[in-house]
Enzyme design. Structure first.
Site, PDB file in Angstrom:
ATOM      1  N   LYS A 157       0.846  -1.194   0.000  1.00 51.11           N
ATOM      2  CA  LYS A 157       0.000   0.000   0.000  1.00 51.11           C
ATOM      3  C   LYS A 157       0.887   1.251   0.000  1.00 51.11           C
ATOM      4  O   LYS A 157       0.711   2.154  -0.788  1.00 51.11           O
ATOM      5  CB  LYS A 157      -0.929  -0.017   1.216  1.00 51.11           C
ATOM      6  CG  LYS A 157      -1.829   1.195   1.262  1.00 51.11           C
ATOM      7  CD  LYS A 157      -2.773   1.167   2.438  1.00 51.11           C
ATOM      8  CE  LYS A 157      -3.488   2.509   2.538  1.00 51.11           C
ATOM      9  NZ  LYS A 157      -4.310   2.619   3.718  1.00 51.11           N
ATOM     10  N   GLU A 187      10.817  -4.574   4.008  1.00 55.23           N
ATOM     11  CA  GLU A 187      10.872  -5.995   3.629  1.00 55.23           C
ATOM     12  C   GLU A 187      10.501  -6.143   2.151  1.00 55.23           C
ATOM     13  O   GLU A 187      11.150  -6.867   1.389  1.00 55.23           O
ATOM     14  CB  GLU A 187       9.869  -6.831   4.454  1.00 55.23           C
ATOM     15  CG  GLU A 187      10.221  -6.989   5.923  1.00 55.23           C
ATOM     16  CD  GLU A 187       9.601  -5.918   6.797  1.00 55.23           C
ATOM     17  OE1 GLU A 187       9.357  -4.797   6.286  1.00 55.23           O
ATOM     18  OE2 GLU A 187       9.371  -6.186   7.979  1.00 55.23           O
ATOM     19  N   GLY A 234      -4.645  -1.526   4.810  1.00 56.11           N
ATOM     20  CA  GLY A 234      -3.832  -2.635   4.290  1.00 56.11           C
ATOM     21  C   GLY A 234      -4.421  -3.993   4.638  1.00 56.11           C
ATOM     22  O   GLY A 234      -4.506  -4.894   3.805  1.00 56.11           O
ATOM     23  N   ARG A 235      -4.887  -4.157   5.868  1.00 53.04           N
ATOM     24  CA  ARG A 235      -5.398  -5.478   6.296  1.00 53.04           C
ATOM     25  C   ARG A 235      -6.801  -5.744   5.754  1.00 53.04           C
ATOM     26  O   ARG A 235      -7.357  -6.818   5.990  1.00 53.04           O
ATOM     27  CB  ARG A 235      -5.356  -5.589   7.813  1.00 53.04           C
ATOM     28  CG  ARG A 235      -6.045  -4.472   8.557  1.00 53.04           C
ATOM     29  CD  ARG A 235      -5.724  -4.491  10.052  1.00 53.04           C
ATOM     30  NE  ARG A 235      -6.218  -3.303  10.748  1.00 53.04           N
ATOM     31  CZ  ARG A 235      -5.576  -2.166  10.835  1.00 53.04           C
ATOM     32  NH1 ARG A 235      -4.410  -2.009  10.256  1.00 53.04           N
ATOM     33  NH2 ARG A 235      -6.098  -1.132  11.494  1.00 53.04           N
ATOM     34  N   GLU A 246      -4.313  -5.862  14.936  1.00 50.09           N
ATOM     35  CA  GLU A 246      -3.836  -4.581  14.411  1.00 50.09           C
ATOM     36  C   GLU A 246      -4.990  -3.566  14.409  1.00 50.09           C
ATOM     37  O   GLU A 246      -4.772  -2.373  14.594  1.00 50.09           O
ATOM     38  CB  GLU A 246      -3.257  -4.746  12.999  1.00 50.09           C
ATOM     39  CG  GLU A 246      -2.414  -3.561  12.564  1.00 50.09           C
ATOM     40  CD  GLU A 246      -1.609  -3.811  11.298  1.00 50.09           C
ATOM     41  OE1 GLU A 246      -0.413  -4.143  11.400  1.00 50.09           O
ATOM     42  OE2 GLU A 246      -2.172  -3.687  10.202  1.00 50.09           O
ATOM     43  N   HIS A 248      -4.671 -31.668  19.235  1.00 45.93           N
ATOM     44  CA  HIS A 248      -3.508 -32.435  19.691  1.00 45.93           C
ATOM     45  C   HIS A 248      -2.367 -31.514  20.085  1.00 45.93           C
ATOM     46  O   HIS A 248      -1.223 -31.939  20.186  1.00 45.93           O
ATOM     47  CB  HIS A 248      -3.078 -33.411  18.583  1.00 45.93           C
ATOM     48  CG  HIS A 248      -4.175 -34.363  18.218  1.00 45.93           C
ATOM     49  ND1 HIS A 248      -4.364 -35.563  18.863  1.00 45.93           N
ATOM     50  CD2 HIS A 248      -5.188 -34.248  17.316  1.00 45.93           C
ATOM     51  CE1 HIS A 248      -5.434 -36.167  18.342  1.00 45.93           C
ATOM     52  NE2 HIS A 248      -5.953 -35.381  17.412  1.00 45.93           N
ATOM     53  N   LYS A 281       9.803   0.170  13.883  1.00 43.43           N
ATOM     54  CA  LYS A 281      10.427   0.349  12.563  1.00 43.43           C
ATOM     55  C   LYS A 281      11.442   1.496  12.625  1.00 43.43           C
ATOM     56  O   LYS A 281      12.516   1.422  12.036  1.00 43.43           O
ATOM     57  CB  LYS A 281       9.363   0.694  11.516  1.00 43.43           C
ATOM     58  CG  LYS A 281       8.403  -0.427  11.176  1.00 43.43           C
ATOM     59  CD  LYS A 281       7.498   0.029  10.030  1.00 43.43           C
ATOM     60  CE  LYS A 281       6.249  -0.798   9.915  1.00 43.43           C
ATOM     61  NZ  LYS A 281       5.249  -0.234   9.003  1.00 43.43           N
TER      62      LYS A 281
END
Ligand code: F6P
Length: 500
Positions: free
Chosen positions: A175, A181, A236-237, A322, A352, A464
């Site tokens: 975005k 990254e 973004g999410r 978030e 499990h 960041k």
């Protein structure tokens, strides 16, 4: 494309409601009629209906960033106008749909797609690609779809070892187009194309971008015609419905992508119009709020009894935590409740692993059991296996609700552990879209009830910023770094250890 009307489901338990053919049964929430009435009246006092109307009407509900949260427009297949500050956004949204469809028909002979993005630019498409792979008869363009998120080069190396450079396409999804990254991974993949003999013009033909920052994508070297825009009014999410979801269309065909949008749109129509008492996202939000008030719960879990949905809890973690992992409300004051910790993974595997704690741990952790009526393969064993999967799902919910007494304290199950059952008719693109939109609308509802702005994420920025001077100190190679304004003594010692 026709929108599927919600069908009435037969034999619905009294404690269940259905919308878009998705059934929600809250029987094991242990909430009395009087308590439900109180919850609905709290929601009205908190002006939830007004909030829902404002959200769809494009009001600036993300008040800290002074923008609307209009991701619902991205799946508005009705194409009814959606006004943003007086201007209809639907022509721009439709234009991107047309471009996605055109691209699906254009990519012939592509063997590998490297989708580079992280967080909201990764989870949604990655989940959808995994979740739909089993659908029988689904169109598949047979490309290897690689998702590259982490800056850790293990993922990069694994992908580049498999991909064929001359028939690879790269989609850079960000975005902001500033996420380190993503931009560093994109540079590494472009360099790999060059190392493998592609000319500059072949490289620019291979690069595509999906972003709200078109100038930055152009500056990176992506051709104008290869940039798919989305807009700052899409968090973004919440962006899988935009061209961020390109892998879905590229791999499974544009029709599948449309089905995915259609399921989500149908859930939006339900959320927007259904009375609170029949509204799936609202009921789920209120049940969680009730458990917060009653049991002070600090965590909840989502367990899809479908291997194909193993990525769903990871997607949900970003969505919920978030959006609503905040202590300060819209009025600048501390809030009473905010997002619990969210975790989960596919059942029955999860049984499990950590179900011991659900049954006998001291904490009460509400659970969303998500089941799918139809088996997820056409293997001869499918029906028998699926029956066992569903039996496990139902049995766990029952055991958690009622518990069991015993003379030996070790064998006592305290019970009264709340859960929802969500039942999807099948796991296809339509119901996947409906499921994700259900949880998105639930997150927005919870934000409204808690008085939290669900659409910003100021808390992710500080780390960041701090990473920059630390990276500089690491790159100096010096092992006598001293504490400073930006690096404390503990971190300085750790840098010195790493630099030895
Ligand atoms: O660091 C958090 C975040 O900003 C998320 O909100 C977002 O989904 C992710 O980073 C990726 O951001 P972008 O799409 O701008 O690269």
């Amino acid at each position: 494309m026709s929108l599927r009307p919600s069908q009435t489901t037969q034999n619905l338990p009294k404690t269940a409601i259905a919308a878009v053919d998705v059934v929600l049964d809250t029987a094991y929430q242990n909430i009395s009629t009087a308590q439900w009435e109180d919850l609905f009246s709290f929601a009205r006092k908190a002006k939830l209906p007004e909030f829902i109307a404002d959200m769809f009407a494009g009001k600036h509900i993300n008040q800290s960033e002074d923008r609307p949260a209009l991701h619902s427009a991205l799946r508005n297949l009705s194409k009814d106008p959606v006004l943003l500050d007086g201007k209809d956004v639907m022509p721009a949204v439709s234009e991107v749909w047309h471009r996605i469809e055109a691209l699906c028909n254009k990519w012939v002979g592509v063997t590998d797609v490297i989708h580079i993005g992280i967080g909201g630019s990764d989870f949604g498409p990655r989940l959808a690609i995994e979740a739909l792979a089993h659908v029988s008869g689904i169109e598949s363009h047979g490309m290897r779809m690689h998702f590259l998120a982490n800056i850790d080069t293990a993922e990069l190396a694994r992908i580049l070892n498999r991909a064929l450079p001359h028939s690879t396409r790269v989609i850079i999804v960000s975005k902001s187009f500033t996420t380190l990254e993503t931009t560093m991974n994109a540079k590494a993949v472009a360099a790999w194309l060059k190392e493998n003999g592609l000319t500059n013009s072949q490289i620019s033909k291979a690069l595509y971008a999906v972003t709200a920052n078109v100038p930055a994508a152009k500056a990176f070297g992506v051709e104008k015609d290869h940039i798919f825009p989305f807009w700052d009014w899409v968090g973004g999410r919440y962006s899988v419905w935009s061209a961020v979801g390109l892998p879905i269309a590229l791999q499974y065909g544009f029709k599948t992508f449309e089905e995915f949008l259609a399921g989500a749109h149908a859930m939006d129509v339900h959320f927007r119009n259904a009375p609170l008492e029949e509204n799936l996202p609202v009921i789920m939000a209120l049940a969680l709020l009730h458990q917060q008030e009653k049991h002070h719960i600090k965590a909840y879990s989502a367990i899809p009894y479908a291997d194909a949905l193993d990525w769903f809890p990871k997607w949900l973690q970003q969505l919920d935590m978030e959006s609503n992992g905040k202590s300060i409300g819209k009025d600048g004051k501390p809030v009473k409740h905010s997002s619990p910790v969210v975790f989960g993974s596919a059942g029955s595997n999860a049984q499990h692993s950590y179900f011991q704690l659900f049954h006998q741990g001291p904490e009460i952790i509400p659970i969303d059991f998500i089941a799918v009526r139809k088996p997820m393969s056409d293997r001869p064993e499918a029906v028998a296996h699926h029956r066992i999967l569903l039996s496990n799902c139902l049995a766990q919910a029952q055991a958690l609700a009622h518990g069991k007494s015993a003379d030996n304290p070790n064998d006592v199950y305290p019970g009264k552990r709340p859960s929802n059952l969500l039942l999807l008719p099948e796991l296809n693109a339509f119901y996947l879209g409906a499921l994700l939109a259900l949880y998105e609308n639930r997150a927005a509802t919870l934000g409204a009830l808690w008085n939290i702005n669900s659409f910003d994420q100021p808390g992710v920025e500080y780390g960041k910023v701090l990473a920059k001077p630390i990276e500089k100190a690491l790159s100096s190679g010096e092992s006598n770094i001293q504490a400073s304004d930006s690096i404390d003594a503990v971190t300085a010692a750790r840098i010195n250890l790493l630099n030895q």
